[in-house]
Design a protein around this motif. Structure first.
Motif, short mmCIF file in Angstrom:
data_model
loop_
_atom_site.label_atom_id
_atom_site.label_comp_id
_atom_site.label_asym_id
_atom_site.label_seq_id
_atom_site.Cartn_x
_atom_site.Cartn_y
_atom_site.Cartn_z
N GLU A 119 55.17 47.01 65.66
CA GLU A 119 55.74 47.11 63.39
C GLU A 119 54.45 48.10 62.48
N ILE A 120 55.20 47.94 61.23
CA ILE A 120 54.62 48.12 60.34
C ILE A 120 55.42 47.59 59.23
N VAL A 121 55.01 47.23 58.70
CA VAL A 121 54.83 46.54 56.62
C VAL A 121 54.92 47.51 55.72
N VAL A 122 55.61 48.19 54.75
CA VAL A 122 55.14 48.83 53.62
C VAL A 122 55.70 47.95 52.59
N SER A 123 54.56 47.62 51.43
CA SER A 123 54.94 46.73 50.42
C SER A 123 54.45 47.47 48.83
N HIS A 124 55.00 46.59 48.27
CA HIS A 124 53.79 47.15 46.86
C HIS A 124 54.05 47.99 46.63
N LEU A 125 55.01 48.99 46.53
CA LEU A 125 55.19 50.73 45.68
C LEU A 125 56.22 50.56 44.66
N ALA A 126 57.25 49.64 44.80
CA ALA A 126 57.77 49.51 42.90
C ALA A 126 56.83 49.42 42.39
N THR A 127 55.82 47.99 42.36
CA THR A 127 55.45 46.93 41.51
C THR A 127 53.68 47.32 42.17
N ASP A 128 53.32 48.31 41.50
CA ASP A 128 52.08 48.11 42.02
C ASP A 128 51.00 47.47 42.07
N LEU A 129 49.53 47.41 42.37
CA LEU A 129 49.02 46.72 42.38
C LEU A 129 47.61 47.04 41.69
N PRO A 130 47.46 46.23 41.04
CA PRO A 130 45.95 46.62 40.30
C PRO A 130 44.97 47.06 41.03
N VAL A 131 44.22 47.98 41.08
CA VAL A 131 43.33 48.81 41.09
C VAL A 131 42.55 48.19 41.16
N ALA A 171 28.44 46.46 38.61
CA ALA A 171 28.49 46.66 37.47
C ALA A 171 28.66 47.27 36.58
N ASP A 172 26.98 47.44 37.14
CA ASP A 172 26.48 48.86 35.95
C ASP A 172 26.78 50.04 36.11
N ASP A 173 27.40 49.81 37.18
CA ASP A 173 28.58 51.43 37.29
C ASP A 173 29.63 51.63 36.40
N TYR A 174 30.39 50.12 36.35
CA TYR A 174 31.69 50.46 35.89
C TYR A 174 30.70 50.38 33.92
N GLN A 175 29.90 49.77 33.50
CA GLN A 175 29.25 49.90 32.49
C GLN A 175 29.32 51.64 31.97
N TYR A 176 28.48 52.40 32.87
CA TYR A 176 27.93 53.47 32.71
C TYR A 176 29.70 54.32 32.54
N TYR A 232 37.95 45.91 35.73
CA TYR A 232 37.21 46.31 36.45
C TYR A 232 37.27 44.96 37.69
N GLY A 233 38.45 43.85 37.37
CA GLY A 233 39.29 43.05 38.07
C GLY A 233 38.55 41.79 37.75
N PRO A 234 39.58 41.19 38.37
CA PRO A 234 39.02 39.47 37.68
C PRO A 234 37.42 39.15 38.47
N ALA A 235 37.10 38.14 38.26
CA ALA A 235 35.54 37.59 38.54
C ALA A 235 35.94 37.01 39.63
N ASP A 236 36.76 36.37 40.07
CA ASP A 236 36.96 36.07 40.83
C ASP A 236 37.47 36.86 42.53
N ALA A 237 37.88 38.05 42.34
CA ALA A 237 38.27 38.96 42.85
C ALA A 237 37.56 39.18 44.32
N PRO A 238 38.48 38.78 45.52
CA PRO A 238 37.70 39.16 46.98
C PRO A 238 36.81 39.48 46.94
N VAL A 239 35.57 40.27 47.69
CA VAL A 239 34.31 40.52 47.81
C VAL A 239 34.35 41.28 49.14
#
Length: 838
Positions: A119-131, A171-176, A232-239
């Motif tokens: 089984e495979i489940v596809v979601s979040h195509l209509a409502t885009d997820l933040p990159v 974080a440095d890459d984001y600034q550059y 960049y993404g939220p500060a508490d985003a999973p790593v």
């Protein structure tokens, strides 16, 4: 110029002969008709596959089981079906991408067999997820080498644009990207016009050329990130906490393939397929190759092959066992656990070993490897005549009890402990004292953990405390911690000084925690004295010696990025609280010698294994990282446990290795193992070390080499430090003791070496020495004189054809005295059998 003799070929043929002819069969590649079943393997068994977002993807791994119980990869050969249609797309390699939201099932068919549906489940195509910039954008730069050291990932960048090396500082890459370049690099109102995308897709001139196509998933994820306003993404985003390669290991026939999938596990417990964002590299390129999409292809060599997978700062390894598939029926009886584990590996590989070598071959091999010299004629004759079944064990004990053992291994340790003078103006007494200390430590069989402790914790003055000489060459904290890690732990952690290690788990925190152990040192350079004035009756002023002292401060190191103090910590271990009046290095030595230490014993046994077999179980011998796995993990672990259980007894370790039948196997290949270098199915010949070879030539010619500054009896292997000017030693690769790496010793063959042995003034002088004079004046039959030479040079009797050829040559020489025997000696010392330990 001395002319080569026909007898050269006769005398050299034994060592590096070609393998006997024979055709091996690898009966592992089952035909489709022999399939028992096929399955779609999941990285998270029992859970449906999920595709969340427009850029999500999954790599299917389809595995077939044959009637022999073997697995084989069918991911690129199966036919896929998704029901209902229109939910997902599946390419011929098993790569699944979303088309519409909803649920579907996938099955795979091959050879008339169909897998159970998944089984495979596809979601979040209509409502885009933040990159997520660190989790989705930076890996694209790593995948295509944009942030590699040869491109933008260096301190000065490239053409005005820089990135952190391998994306370790997102974080440095984001600034550059976002805040530099006056907004030209990204253009949210028209993402496709962003310079970042146009250059990478080759739409605008770019020094690095096209990195990916404009319609590729990589292009689309960066465009979508720019469309969203380049967050960049939220500060508490999973790593990413870890990555997992699936399958982790597999038995693969030669010239076969295996598709890999890589799953990233995040700190919030979620997981995502990152196969197409992962960078893959083969650890042994001669054994396997891997595509950018994770398809591993094995080559024709037999053994273990590893592939490194890297995503962000995480690494994982896929290990393939590539068998030959021959029956392994006749094996020598195991002498100890080494043989049990080596032979078990050979059975698994279907790789028949060569037989055990003869007695005199073992005598020469062990004498060179343990004592660093050729066996004498008396030793050869006595060993040949000895009928004791345990004479090989007795020989090992006798060699270990000799002064030659301590001297030879001191030569090894002196080089990697950097016992060196930099110039002729340096006083020799300190290095001579350190060498003598090493010899004495080995002769008395000082436990290895104590030996290392005395080096690490050395303090005081040179000569009075000889091990402080190590600190004379590793004066700064960087050299101290990196040498200590490489020498005693097999960990090359230098990369972690500036950034996360690209091939290991070590971070800058780990690096500076290890550095903190050396932060209390006060190292004072030697100062020359002043000569007095005899006319004014002024005495000479003595100089100050090199000294290592301790400062009473709390041991810490400063993290260069955070500026915070880092307490001492063993690699992979929690930090230690150490009082300012305690020597932190003692705590380091305690941590190393702890039986639970995962590095200390393994590093030493692997180093000694390489000494006796020419290749470590992990190779290079001081690079025991996760992404460089051992060829026989069970054997490396067993050797390390044995070493710890025997209280770090170096002589016992040497005895155990040399007593094994694995060490005593013949160097002559059979029909199957001529190319084997990692499974120890035969002894692989290796050229004598420069010092051993020079001493061997001296022993055969009876023409002693003299070295200025030491007694006339001193052999090359007994030289106490590096500063002895000798062309032979230089051209044959004697190390200068300038690094902790044994790779400084060269075993390569060069034209200069050949010319020196063939026709140098030095060599011609040795040929005219006492041996040729004595043999030329000898009244015995030529056959007896030539037999003597064979016993001394090759530690065996001449074969009838060899003897006949040499006797005929000497008798046909117009002057068959000394000059004829010079030619005979010249021939023998230029054979592979003499130049190599076999």
């Amino acid at each position: 110029m001395r002319t080569p003799l026909v007898a050269v070929a006769i005398a050299s043929a034994v060592v590096l002969g070609s393998a006997p002819s024979g055709n091996g069969t690898a009966a592992l590649a089952a035909e489709p008709g022999s399939l028992r079943a096929i399955i779609i393997e999941l990285a998270v068994p029992g859970q449906p596959l999920t595709l969340a977002g427009r850029d999500a993807a999954r790599q299917l791994i389809v595995t077939g089981t044959d009637t022999l119980g073997k697995f084989r990869d069918l991911s690129s050969r199966a036919t896929y079906r998704a029901q209902p249609a229109g939910i997902v797309a599946i390419d011929p390699t098993g790569h699944v991408t979303p088309l519409a939201e909803g649920n579907a099932t996938i099955d795979a068919t091959f050879g008339g067999k169909t897998s159970a549906p998944v089984e495979i489940v596809v979601s979040h195509l209509a409502t885009d997820l933040p990159v997520s910039f660190p989790n989705q954008v930076v890996p694209v730069f790593t995948k295509f080498g944009c942030n590699a050291g040869g491109c933008h990932g260096k301190a000065e960048g490239q053409n005005g644009f820089r990135l952190s090396l391998l994306g370790f500082e997102p974080a440095d890459d984001y600034q550059y990207l976002v805040q530099e370049g006056r907004g030209r690099r990204i253009f949210p109102s028209a993402p496709e016009h962003s310079l970042l995308l146009r250059k990478a897709a080759g739409l605008t001139p770019h020094g690095g050329g096209e990195r990916f196509a404009a319609d590729s998933p990589y292009y689309r994820v960066i465009r979508r990130w720019i469309e969203q306003g380049a967050p960049y993404g939220p500060a508490d985003a999973p790593v990413v906490a870890r990555i997992e390669v699936f399958p982790a290991a597999r038995l693969l026939p030669r010239d076969s393939s295996q598709q890999l999938a890589v799953i990233a596990h995040f700190s919030d417990g979620t997981a995502a397929d990152v196969t197409r964002m992962t960078q893959f590299d083969p650890v042994q390129p001669e054994m396997s190759a891997v595509s950018a999409t994770g398809l591993v292809t094995t080559k024709n060599l037999v053994g273990g092959a590893a592939v490194m997978a890297r995503f962000q700062s995480q690494v994982a390894v896929f290990q393939a066992t590539i068998p030959r598939g021959e029956p392994v029926e006749q094996l020598p009886p195991a002498a100890n656990f080494i043989d049990e584990l080596v032979f078990e590996r050979l059975r698994d590989l279907g790789l028949p070993p060569s037989p055990v070598g003869d007695d005199l071959t073992f005598l020469r091999r062990a004498t060179i490897d343990i004592a660093g010299r050729l066996p004498t004629r008396d030793e050869v004759e006595a060993f040949a005549a000895d009928a004791d079944a345990n004479k090989r064990s007795a020989l090992i004990d006798r060699l270990l009890g000799s002064d030659d053992y301590a001297t030879y291994f001191a030569n090894k340790w002196s080089a990697i402990l950097r016992n060196r003078r930099r110039s002729a103006s340096d006083k020799p007494e300190p290095t001579f004292a350190f060498h003598e200390w090493i010899v004495e430590s080995l002769a008395t069989n000082k436990p290895y953990d104590q030996f290392v402790r005395e080096v690490l914790t050395a303090q005081g003055e040179e000569v009075k405390s000889p091990p402080v000489i190590w600190y004379r060459e590793v004066k700064d904290q960087t050299a101290q911690l990196e040498d200590a890690a490489q020498l005693f732990l097999g960990q090359r952690i230098g990369c972690a000084r500036c950034h996360h290690h690209p091939f290991e788990k070590w971070s800058q925190q780990d690096y500076y925690g290890f550095a903190a152990f050396f932060s209390q040192l006060d190292i004072r350079e030697a100062k020359a004295g002043k000569k007095g004035n005899a006319k004014k009756n002024e005495p000479d002023t003595p100089g100050e010696p090199f000294r290592v002292l301790l400062k009473a401060n709390t041991p810490t190191a400063v993290h260069p990025r955070t500026g915070l103090a880092v307490p001492p910590a063993g690699l992979g271990s929690p930090p230690l609280a150490i009082d300012k009046n305690d020597d932190a290095r003692e705590k380091l030595a305690d941590w190393m010698a702890d039986p639970a230490n995962p590095f200390f014993a393994r590093a030493l046994v692997n180093r000694y294994w390489k000494h006796f077999f020419g290749r470590g179980l992990v190779d290079p011998e001081d690079d025991l990282r996760m992404t460089n796995p051992p060829s026989n993990p069970e054997l490396l672990g067993a050797l390390a446990r044995h070493f710890v259980e025997h209280r770090f007894d170096l002589k016992d370790l040497v005895r155990t290795i040399c007593h094994s039948r694995a060490y005593q196997l013949s160097s002559t290949p059979n029909a199957y193992n001529a190319d084997d270098r990692q499974n120890f199915s035969r002894f692989v010949p290796r050229r004598l070390h420069a010092e051993v070879l020079l001493d061997a030539i001296d022993a055969v010619t009876l023409a002693k080499t003299s070295f200025k500054g030491v007694s006339p009896e001193t052999r090359a292997v007994e030289l106490p430090d590096n500063l002895f000017d000798n062309y032979f030693l230089s051209v044959f690769g004697r190390p200068d003791a300038a690094s902790a790496c044994e790779c400084e010793r060269s075993g390569d063959a060069t034209l200069a070496q050949c010319l020196h042995l063939f026709n140098s003034t030095d060599m011609l002088g040795k040929l005219a020495g006492k041996r040729s004079q004595t043999l030329g004046n000898d009244k015995r039959p030529h056959a007896e004189r030539i037999r003597d030479l064979y016993l001394v040079a090759l530690a065996r009797e001449p074969r009838p054809a060899e003897l006949a050829a040499f006797v005929a040559y000497v008798e046909n020489k117009p002057k068959n005295g000394q000059e004829a025997y010079e030619d005979v000696i010249w021939t023998l010392v230029n054979t592979k059998e003499f130049l190599f330990n076999h």
